[in-house]
Design a protein around this motif. Sequence first.
Motif, mmCIF file in Angstrom:
data_model
loop_
_atom_site.group_PDB
_atom_site.id
_atom_site.type_symbol
_atom_site.label_atom_id
_atom_site.label_comp_id
_atom_site.label_asym_id
_atom_site.label_seq_id
_atom_site.Cartn_x
_atom_site.Cartn_y
_atom_site.Cartn_z
ATOM 1 N N ARG A 1 12.897 2.516 -0.163
ATOM 2 C CA ARG A 1 12.420 1.572 0.839
ATOM 3 C C ARG A 1 11.857 2.271 2.066
ATOM 4 O O ARG A 1 10.821 1.872 2.593
ATOM 5 C CB ARG A 1 13.529 0.609 1.243
ATOM 6 N N SER A 2 12.541 3.335 2.522
ATOM 7 C CA SER A 2 12.043 3.963 3.750
ATOM 8 C C SER A 2 10.728 4.691 3.499
ATOM 9 O O SER A 2 10.007 5.000 4.439
ATOM 10 C CB SER A 2 13.088 4.888 4.357
ATOM 11 N N GLU B 1 12.094 1.062 14.016
ATOM 12 C CA GLU B 1 11.622 -0.246 14.435
ATOM 13 C C GLU B 1 12.833 -1.130 14.690
ATOM 14 O O GLU B 1 13.875 -0.933 14.071
ATOM 15 C CB GLU B 1 10.834 -0.836 13.263
ATOM 16 N N ASP C 1 6.693 12.451 -1.283
ATOM 17 C CA ASP C 1 7.826 12.530 -0.352
ATOM 18 C C ASP C 1 9.067 11.930 -0.980
ATOM 19 O O ASP C 1 10.153 12.504 -0.917
ATOM 20 C CB ASP C 1 7.523 11.747 0.925
ATOM 21 N N ILE D 1 9.017 8.542 8.056
ATOM 22 C CA ILE D 1 9.980 7.783 7.265
ATOM 23 C C ILE D 1 10.328 6.553 8.096
ATOM 24 O O ILE D 1 10.496 6.653 9.309
ATOM 25 C CB ILE D 1 11.260 8.606 7.012
ATOM 26 N N HIS D 2 10.429 5.414 7.445
ATOM 27 C CA HIS D 2 10.624 4.186 8.209
ATOM 28 C C HIS D 2 12.100 3.806 8.287
ATOM 29 O O HIS D 2 12.851 3.986 7.340
ATOM 30 C CB HIS D 2 9.823 3.060 7.547
ATOM 31 N N THR E 1 13.733 17.045 5.234
ATOM 32 C CA THR E 1 12.325 17.198 4.832
ATOM 33 C C THR E 1 11.406 17.421 6.031
ATOM 34 O O THR E 1 10.189 17.453 5.877
ATOM 35 C CB THR E 1 11.840 15.957 4.060
ATOM 36 N N SER F 1 10.611 14.020 -3.720
ATOM 37 C CA SER F 1 11.320 15.201 -3.233
ATOM 38 C C SER F 1 12.618 14.796 -2.528
ATOM 39 O O SER F 1 13.604 15.528 -2.561
ATOM 40 C CB SER F 1 10.426 16.027 -2.316
ATOM 41 N N GLN F 2 12.616 13.623 -1.897
ATOM 42 C CA GLN F 2 13.839 13.188 -1.215
ATOM 43 C C GLN F 2 14.913 12.741 -2.198
ATOM 44 O O GLN F 2 16.107 12.831 -1.901
ATOM 45 C CB GLN F 2 13.517 12.051 -0.241
ATOM 46 N N LEU G 1 17.657 12.522 5.566
ATOM 47 C CA LEU G 1 16.432 12.847 4.826
ATOM 48 C C LEU G 1 15.362 13.412 5.754
ATOM 49 O O LEU G 1 14.659 14.363 5.406
ATOM 50 C CB LEU G 1 15.895 11.597 4.137
ATOM 51 N N ARG H 1 0.837 -1.201 0.000
ATOM 52 C CA ARG H 1 0.000 0.000 0.000
ATOM 53 C C ARG H 1 0.873 1.252 0.000
ATOM 54 O O ARG H 1 1.554 1.534 0.974
ATOM 55 C CB ARG H 1 -0.927 -0.014 1.201
ATOM 56 N N LYS I 1 1.972 5.448 9.940
ATOM 57 C CA LYS I 1 3.154 5.074 9.163
ATOM 58 C C LYS I 1 3.347 6.007 7.967
ATOM 59 O O LYS I 1 4.457 6.321 7.586
ATOM 60 C CB LYS I 1 3.009 3.626 8.683
ATOM 61 N N GLU J 1 3.148 9.520 -0.115
ATOM 62 C CA GLU J 1 4.450 8.865 0.037
ATOM 63 C C GLU J 1 5.271 8.965 -1.251
ATOM 64 O O GLU J 1 6.487 9.113 -1.203
ATOM 65 C CB GLU J 1 4.246 7.400 0.428
ATOM 66 N N ALA K 1 8.072 0.971 2.061
ATOM 67 C CA ALA K 1 7.840 -0.174 2.954
ATOM 68 C C ALA K 1 7.896 0.358 4.371
ATOM 69 O O ALA K 1 8.967 0.603 4.900
ATOM 70 C CB ALA K 1 8.896 -1.237 2.737
ATOM 71 N N LYS K 2 6.725 0.563 4.979
ATOM 72 C CA LYS K 2 6.707 1.267 6.252
ATOM 73 C C LYS K 2 6.748 0.350 7.466
ATOM 74 O O LYS K 2 6.463 0.773 8.573
ATOM 75 C CB LYS K 2 5.471 2.166 6.329
ATOM 76 N N SER K 3 7.043 -0.924 7.260
ATOM 77 C CA SER K 3 7.297 -1.775 8.414
ATOM 78 C C SER K 3 8.220 -2.889 7.956
ATOM 79 O O SER K 3 8.344 -3.159 6.770
ATOM 80 C CB SER K 3 6.001 -2.352 8.974
ATOM 81 N N VAL L 1 16.098 5.265 -0.038
ATOM 82 C CA VAL L 1 15.046 6.287 -0.087
ATOM 83 C C VAL L 1 13.724 5.633 -0.475
ATOM 84 O O VAL L 1 12.686 5.859 0.151
ATOM 85 C CB VAL L 1 15.405 7.401 -1.101
#
Lengths: 460, 367
Positions: free
Chosen positions: A47-48, B105, A26, B268-269, B98, A29-30, B94, A18, B264, A23, A51-53, A45
């Motif tokens: 992945r972070s 985690e 973001d 940023i993760h 930003t 821009s990153q 980053l 998802r 989430k 995202e 993939a938020k977990s 960049v």
Amino acid sequence: MVNLTLRFVACCRAADLRISTAEVLDCVSQLDLIQPLDEEEFKLVLRSNFAKSRREQSRFDQMYHLFFHEMQKDLSKVTHDPDSEQARSVIDMLRTEESDDALGKALTDFMDGDPMAFVEEVHRIHTQEEQEARALRSNMSQLASRLQVMLRINRMKNKVLNFQGGNHAVIDKDNARRIADSLNEKLDNALDLLNNEPQPDNYSLREIKHHDVKYNTIGEIPFASLSQEEIEEVRDVIWKLVKKLEEIATLRFSVSNRGVIDIKKTLRRSGKYLGVPMEIIFKDRPLRKGKIVALCDVSGSVWSTARFMLNILYSLQECFSKIKSYIFVSDLAEVTDFFRDNDVNEAIEKIMNDAPVNYYVPTDYGMAFQHFRNRHMQELDKKTTLLIIGDARSNHMNPQDLILKSMRERCKRVIWLNPEQEKFWGSGDSEMRTYKSHCHEVRPCGNLNQLIDFIEDLII
Amino acid sequence: MHHEHFFSCPSVSDLIIFPVSIGLQFFVFSLFLKQGFGKDDHEKPYSGMSRIYGTTKKAGGKADMDFQSVQDVQEQLEAFSYIASKEISTVVFLAQATKKPILVEGPAGVGKTELAKSVAKCLGRDLIRMQCYEGLDESKALYEWEYAKQLLYTQMVKEKIHDVVSQSATLKEAVDQIAEHEDAFFSERFIQTRPLLTAIRSEEPVVLLIDEVDKSDPEFEAFLLELLSDFQVSIPEIGTIKAKTHPFVFLTSNNYRDMSDALKRRCIHLYIDYPAIETEVNIVKLKLPGMDENLLTKLVKMVARIRDLDLKKKPCISETLDWAKSLVILQIEDLSAEIVSETLNTICKHRSDYEVVRRNILKVVKD
């Protein structure tokens, strides 16, 4: 760069990651802030942001590898090698011959460097649910779809082989072999994608393997082999435990952090003492109680464990805000009402005698989960702990573990209690390994000591 | 809401109608005792739940220094004894550029909290830490009305209140007149700020660490959303308070439960795993420069093997450090099976874990 990212996002979405538009924004821009030519940074960049977990990272890595490595030759269309023109003509040939249906089109697109349609198709197959057959159950529908794709890939490989063996006026043998190799490699990649579904990295899974030996003899006998006398003894021990736990829970309630001062009541009480507030009243903060939803497999040996579990849970009703219980073999039925109208032990006997489910069918976890999702999913919320009591032996039926995943997403914790000891998990028709990756906690629970350990952990 | 009770009760008018001022004084006094009012100002607002760290200003530097590049993050963190992987430094860079929160985690004890502390030191900012737990609510995290102070002020300005109401002919008129001055009692003056509000109202930018956010309730998580996306919070009596400066936010999670998609999406993760053997050797070397390198490598390898065993609690970096320290103090030069089992209690925190390692001691000690 933006277009590339967008194509990658579309591909990830097809694989059920998802990713929201915010995202993507973001991320884009990153990408300006780093050196996109440094692949490690570029991947980080992406992945972070996407993939938020940790659980999603394995899926992301698979997609990243597919999109930026396996498909890379087609991404860098600027570099023009002499083979590419000819390879293209082969793909065009396949396209005219094979794109009469969606699958063929998806596969030719995949070979042409656009994996999205094929990824979508693979995802559809992986999440395919079994139709509820009236007479004969099977796990065939997913396997059949898989087979269809595999046959199609084989057919295409044959065509590539024909091309390699054929007489070509313009291409020499070496070139033809190179082209055939690269096309075959693509088809192998497609097959890999179909066969290797990445399991999420469930690093936070709590696996309890040891237990304290509190009761020497009675505590270590498996529930399934208890004699009638021993059952009585176990009940006694459970009763004592319940009393102890109730006491602890009440005590905790009375000393639990008291809330703020209650000015209204304090002023009212002060009236007794000519307005001097002698008694200061604090607001009690009610203890937060959790809701429990228990799914119990009632086939064969599992029932002997499930009955004690239900016995304890309902004896400790006070400690939870709500308990809902369901039993299943293949279809699933709610048994909460049995406990509301009867004494705990009577209710358990009644469930056994007036069985609301058919005991004479093979256990099918996938179907039971499907029933739960269709009829009772609304019972799960972020304050619910889902307890599943079962051996995960599903007679080689489709485990439908993605339903368990969606159940996990709706509740606070998923705890799986398996009456079998840990060394048997995953052997034979046990799907414990598959289900484990969607649980927060798994533990063997086949005797009194293990049960006590678990209950103390849950309440205290 | 607690203040609503205060608000709805006829407290101000009551206080005037109450003829017994001694009673009120006693009341206020007892409130002092209960709420610890008048203690040291630094401790008061956080009442043991969270702390504020003193600013570690860089020598000769400005209070707020930014990171210039990924490389810069890595070097600066190392200068403050935190060895960061490329992944960590990229994400930190980053997030700072930003102005987005980082959701960190990873298993317990891999340095999630330490990362936030080190970043605060590097940037020369204060660190405001909020430890989450089940039952944490707005009054503990955001703000609370200072009832004692409100009552004390009421008491002190009683004469003035008397003046205000003295001209009024009826009780209703008196109440109306007091109502006009209500704002005086529900102003920012009487707000006791908790960590989140402190972070937002701070004149200097701070680092805000929301620790173990997975332990909090879903309601609290929802409440964080406004703060994390817009850096503002709403207080019903006062209005919306916007952040004067953007705090650098870290959220840490052990994944006790899964966080919501909405939360989430705003972050940023970053996943931090147990460090590789060389990294862990470097970390210990940095903290314990005197230790023999061979012994150190052997020890770190052993810890890695112990982590692979089936334990209730796997030893984390700080436990490796504790073990190394105890070996240095005991002046031990080589790790034999006996010495390992004798010193094992520094890394095994459960009896059953201790026994598992003892049983597998040969596997652990092998070269």
